[in-house]
Design an enzyme around this catalytic site. Structure first.
Site, PDB file in Angstrom:
ATOM      1  N   CYS A 176      -6.768   2.483   5.209  1.00 15.81           N
ATOM      2  CA  CYS A 176      -7.419   1.221   5.560  1.00 15.81           C
ATOM      3  C   CYS A 176      -6.973   0.807   6.979  1.00 15.81           C
ATOM      4  O   CYS A 176      -6.101   1.444   7.567  1.00 15.81           O
ATOM      5  CB  CYS A 176      -7.031   0.158   4.539  1.00 15.81           C
TER       6      CYS A 176
ATOM      7  N   HIS B 149       0.856  -1.191   0.000  1.00  7.55           N
ATOM      8  CA  HIS B 149       0.000   0.000   0.000  1.00  7.55           C
ATOM      9  C   HIS B 149       0.890   1.237   0.000  1.00  7.55           C
ATOM     10  O   HIS B 149       2.036   1.204   0.464  1.00  7.55           O
ATOM     11  CB  HIS B 149      -0.876   0.026   1.251  1.00  7.55           C
TER      12      HIS B 149
ATOM     13  N   CYS C 115      -3.075   0.194   7.221  1.00  8.55           N
ATOM     14  CA  CYS C 115      -2.276   1.415   7.116  1.00  8.55           C
ATOM     15  C   CYS C 115      -2.513   2.340   8.304  1.00  8.55           C
ATOM     16  O   CYS C 115      -1.570   2.962   8.795  1.00  8.55           O
ATOM     17  CB  CYS C 115      -2.555   2.115   5.798  1.00  8.55           C
TER      18      CYS C 115
ATOM     19  N   GLU D 258       0.861   3.912   1.826  1.00  6.59           N
ATOM     20  CA  GLU D 258       1.296   4.368   3.146  1.00  6.59           C
ATOM     21  C   GLU D 258       2.444   3.520   3.695  1.00  6.59           C
ATOM     22  O   GLU D 258       3.386   4.061   4.284  1.00  6.59           O
ATOM     23  CB  GLU D 258       0.124   4.320   4.149  1.00  6.59           C
TER      24      GLU D 258
END
Length: 170
Positions: free
Chosen positions: A84, A54, A87, A56
């Site tokens: 999410c 991801h 993260c 992040e």
């Protein structure tokens, strides 16, 4: 909303565009320390074949390397979409001071949409959270991506059905 918030969100959008160029969900993140971007990331889950890829997580890894510590206490993360659960948890664990999100994520957001992991009082660290910075641009890149994806999937499904109904002659 600060002018600087818009500037850094534009940088996060540039990261989202990199994800889009790979056919990934266009989410981008930059981490800022003392007015300098020290970590950048964009979604690469399909490219890397990893749940962990991801925006992040990538940006946190890079920022930690620059700082030389896992603690990013005086940093701000600019993310095109509300984080999410994974993260948001990583952001709390990294002790990031502030998160600025572009669009909210009503299906999986953990800055207040579904849960609020970022400001959970039971944790030893809470994150300042703001949203809506360049919200239209951040939402539009995602909406257009998913519109194109749905159209592509529909076309592929129709083509597959056509082949089944009209098999090629051997």
């Amino acid at each position: 909303m600060l002018e600087t918030d818009e500037f850094y969100m534009k940088q996060a959008l540039k990261q989202a565009e990199k994800a889009l160029a790979l056919g990934e969900v266009p989410i981008g993140c930059v981490i800022v320390y003392e007015g300098r971007i020290i970590g950048r990331g964009y979604n690469r889950r399909n490219t890397d074949k990893s749940t962990l890829s991801h925006a992040e997580i990538t940006a946190i890894k890079k920022a930690s390397k620059v700082i030389g510590d896992w603690r990013l206490e005086d940093c701000t993360a600019y993310i095109t979409l509300e984080p999410c659960p994974m993260c948001a948890g990583a952001i709390v664990q990294a002790r990031i001071k502030r998160v600025v999100a572009g669009a909210m994520n009503p299906k999986a957001g953990c800055g207040g949409s579904v849960l609020n992991i970022l400001q959970e009082p039971g944790f030893n660290h809470q994150v300042e959270f703001e949203s809506g910075v360049l919200e239209t641009q951040c939402a539009d890149i995602l909406k257009s991506f998913f519109t194109r994806l749905r159209l592509r999937n529909k076309k592929e499904k129709e083509e597959a059905a056509n082949v089944r109904q009209n098999p090629p002659e051997s």
